[in-house]
Design a protein around this motif. Structure first.
Motif, PDB file in Angstrom:
ATOM      1  N   ILE A   1      28.881  21.543  45.626  1.00 32.07           N
ATOM      2  CA  ILE A   1      28.140  20.718  44.662  1.00 32.07           C
ATOM      3  C   ILE A   1      28.675  20.927  43.239  1.00 32.07           C
ATOM      4  CG2 ILE A   1      26.238  22.311  44.101  1.00 32.07           C
ATOM      5  CD1 ILE A   1      24.394  19.807  44.376  1.00 32.07           C
ATOM      6  N   PHE A   2      29.292  22.098  42.982  1.00 29.26           N
ATOM      7  CA  PHE A   2      29.831  22.397  41.656  1.00 29.26           C
ATOM      8  C   PHE A   2      31.314  22.051  41.522  1.00 29.26           C
ATOM      9  CE2 PHE A   2      26.280  25.409  42.161  1.00 29.26           C
ATOM     10  CZ  PHE A   2      25.508  25.017  41.083  1.00 29.26           C
ATOM     11  N   ALA A   3      31.968  21.719  42.617  1.00 25.79           N
ATOM     12  CA  ALA A   3      33.416  21.488  42.596  1.00 25.79           C
ATOM     13  C   ALA A   3      33.776  20.238  41.802  1.00 25.79           C
ATOM     14  CB  ALA A   3      33.949  21.376  44.017  1.00 25.79           C
ATOM     15  N   THR A   4      34.756  20.398  40.927  1.00 25.96           N
ATOM     16  CA  THR A   4      35.265  19.265  40.147  1.00 25.96           C
ATOM     17  C   THR A   4      36.459  18.621  40.847  1.00 25.96           C
ATOM     18  OG1 THR A   4      36.839  20.607  38.880  1.00 25.96           O
ATOM     19  CG2 THR A   4      34.592  20.367  37.965  1.00 25.96           C
ATOM     20  N   LYS A   5      37.011  19.327  41.807  1.00 21.86           N
ATOM     21  CA  LYS A   5      38.234  18.904  42.522  1.00 21.86           C
ATOM     22  C   LYS A   5      39.480  19.011  41.642  1.00 21.86           C
ATOM     23  CE  LYS A   5      35.732  17.607  46.117  1.00 21.86           C
ATOM     24  NZ  LYS A   5      34.789  18.606  46.455  1.00 21.86           N
ATOM     25  N   ILE A   6      39.358  19.740  40.537  1.00 23.84           N
ATOM     26  CA  ILE A   6      40.510  20.088  39.704  1.00 23.84           C
ATOM     27  C   ILE A   6      40.714  21.583  39.915  1.00 23.84           C
ATOM     28  CG2 ILE A   6      41.448  20.217  37.362  1.00 23.84           C
ATOM     29  CD1 ILE A   6      39.596  17.867  36.617  1.00 23.84           C
ATOM     30  N   GLU A   7      41.806  21.941  40.581  1.00 28.36           N
ATOM     31  CA  GLU A   7      42.008  23.311  41.058  1.00 28.36           C
ATOM     32  C   GLU A   7      41.851  24.379  39.979  1.00 28.36           C
ATOM     33  OE1 GLU A   7      45.408  25.991  43.279  1.00 28.36           O
ATOM     34  OE2 GLU A   7      45.515  23.812  43.468  1.00 28.36           O
ATOM     35  N   ILE A   8      42.493  24.192  38.835  1.00 32.68           N
ATOM     36  CA  ILE A   8      42.430  25.201  37.778  1.00 32.68           C
ATOM     37  C   ILE A   8      41.000  25.365  37.260  1.00 32.68           C
ATOM     38  CG2 ILE A   8      43.075  23.604  35.912  1.00 32.68           C
ATOM     39  CD1 ILE A   8      44.363  27.113  35.863  1.00 32.68           C
ATOM     40  N   VAL A   9      40.284  24.282  37.118  1.00 34.39           N
ATOM     41  CA  VAL A   9      38.901  24.330  36.641  1.00 34.39           C
ATOM     42  C   VAL A   9      38.029  25.046  37.667  1.00 34.39           C
ATOM     43  CG1 VAL A   9      36.873  22.937  36.024  1.00 34.39           C
ATOM     44  CG2 VAL A   9      39.144  22.267  35.205  1.00 34.39           C
ATOM     45  N   ASP A  10      38.131  24.640  38.927  1.00 32.56           N
ATOM     46  CA  ASP A  10      37.291  25.239  39.959  1.00 32.56           C
ATOM     47  C   ASP A  10      37.576  26.726  40.160  1.00 32.56           C
ATOM     48  OD1 ASP A  10      35.994  22.842  40.325  1.00 32.56           O
ATOM     49  OD2 ASP A  10      37.138  22.275  42.104  1.00 32.56           O
ATOM     50  N   SER A  11      38.838  27.128  40.120  1.00 36.72           N
ATOM     51  CA  SER A  11      39.149  28.551  40.305  1.00 36.72           C
ATOM     52  C   SER A  11      38.581  29.387  39.160  1.00 36.72           C
ATOM     53  CB  SER A  11      40.654  28.776  40.460  1.00 36.72           C
ATOM     54  OG  SER A  11      41.347  28.430  39.282  1.00 36.72           O
ATOM     55  N   GLN A  12      38.620  28.860  37.944  1.00 39.85           N
ATOM     56  CA  GLN A  12      38.040  29.586  36.811  1.00 39.85           C
ATOM     57  C   GLN A  12      36.514  29.626  36.895  1.00 39.85           C
ATOM     58  OE1 GLN A  12      39.746  27.444  33.523  1.00 39.85           O
ATOM     59  NE2 GLN A  12      41.630  28.647  33.553  1.00 39.85           N
ATOM     60  N   LEU A  13      35.906  28.541  37.340  1.00 44.08           N
ATOM     61  CA  LEU A  13      34.449  28.527  37.493  1.00 44.08           C
ATOM     62  C   LEU A  13      34.005  29.510  38.575  1.00 44.08           C
ATOM     63  CD1 LEU A  13      33.721  24.698  37.156  1.00 44.08           C
ATOM     64  CD2 LEU A  13      33.221  26.505  35.480  1.00 44.08           C
ATOM     65  N   ILE A  14      34.747  29.583  39.655  1.00 40.79           N
ATOM     66  CA  ILE A  14      34.431  30.545  40.723  1.00 40.79           C
ATOM     67  C   ILE A  14      34.469  31.963  40.160  1.00 40.79           C
ATOM     68  CG2 ILE A  14      35.310  31.569  42.869  1.00 40.79           C
ATOM     69  CD1 ILE A  14      36.110  28.629  43.660  1.00 40.79           C
ATOM     70  N   LYS A  15      35.458  32.269  39.335  1.00 39.92           N
ATOM     71  CA  LYS A  15      35.552  33.594  38.707  1.00 39.92           C
ATOM     72  C   LYS A  15      34.329  33.865  37.832  1.00 39.92           C
ATOM     73  CE  LYS A  15      37.580  37.429  37.396  1.00 39.92           C
ATOM     74  NZ  LYS A  15      37.629  38.570  38.298  1.00 39.92           N
ATOM     75  N   LEU A  16      33.876  32.862  37.077  1.00 36.11           N
ATOM     76  CA  LEU A  16      32.674  33.030  36.256  1.00 36.11           C
ATOM     77  C   LEU A  16      31.450  33.308  37.126  1.00 36.11           C
ATOM     78  CD1 LEU A  16      33.209  30.277  33.538  1.00 36.11           C
ATOM     79  CD2 LEU A  16      33.290  32.754  33.215  1.00 36.11           C
ATOM     80  N   PHE A  17      31.329  32.603  38.244  1.00 28.30           N
ATOM     81  CA  PHE A  17      30.221  32.844  39.168  1.00 28.30           C
ATOM     82  C   PHE A  17      30.269  34.275  39.693  1.00 28.30           C
ATOM     83  CE2 PHE A  17      29.566  28.434  38.923  1.00 28.30           C
ATOM     84  CZ  PHE A  17      28.467  28.040  39.662  1.00 28.30           C
ATOM     85  N   GLU A  18      31.461  34.762  40.020  1.00 29.55           N
ATOM     86  CA  GLU A  18      31.608  36.130  40.542  1.00 29.55           C
ATOM     87  C   GLU A  18      31.200  37.162  39.494  1.00 29.55           C
ATOM     88  OE1 GLU A  18      35.714  36.137  41.709  1.00 29.55           O
ATOM     89  OE2 GLU A  18      35.300  35.119  43.619  1.00 29.55           O
TER      90      GLU A  18
END
Length: 173
Positions: free
Chosen positions: A7-24
């Motif tokens: 539901i949070f995925a933007t489908k832009i790899e660099i954005v999503d990988s950085q957001l995942i790191k923030l969630f962690e």
């Protein structure tokens, strides 16, 4: 506490990988609160890392928007939200004088970041991704902005947004 999902995925790899790191990092901060790891130094380290990662993410996202020629109306409000996040987290942590205050501040910070990320990703980041995609498909930045200006959200997203906004409002009191 939110966890990363599609539901949070933007489908832009660099954005999503950085957001995942923030969630962690946010999850790490929340866990320290739950296990009573109130060591101010370790909490400060995690918080500083989270803010540094957020700041790096914001800079790279803003560059992506500029490179993609996203409409300035979206870019401007998106950037303001980034700046307000850094300022608000900094404001929360300006005065810590006791362990009780530290615990309360950890909880307030986790709640704020949790709610802010939910709201920001589901509104600004997802709209940014849609607009970038539309521009890449040949639409003008203005047309892409207008097309996604009044997007309708599904029930799950609407509920997440309402909860996030209510938590942000409560935190401001």
């Amino acid at each position: 506490m939110i966890v990363w999902s599609d539901i949070f995925a933007t489908k832009i790899e660099i954005v999503d990988s950085q957001l995942i790191k923030l969630f962690e990092l946010l999850d790490d901060l929340a866990k320290r609160c739950k296990i009573n790891d109130h060591n101010e130094r370790s909490i400060d380290e995690v918080l500083r890392l989270l803010v540094a990662c957020a700041d790096k993410h914001f800079v790279e996202e803003e560059l992506l928007m500029l490179h993609s020629r996203i409409d300035t109306r979206h870019y401007t409000i998106h950037r303001i939200e980034h700046l307000s996040f850094i300022k608000e987290v900094d404001n929360i942590w300006t005065h810590v004088s006791s362990e009780e205050e530290l615990l309360a501040l950890i909880e307030k910070t986790v709640c704020f970041i949790n709610s802010w990320l939910t709201y920001h990703i589901l509104t600004k980041d997802k709209l940014m991704a849609l607009q970038i995609n539309a521009i890449q498909q040949g639409n003008s930045p203005g047309k892409a902005y207008k097309h996604y200006e009044n997007i309708e959200y599904d029930k799950v997203t609407t509920n997440l947004l309402l909860k996030a906004v209510m938590n942000l409002w409560k935190a401001s009191l």
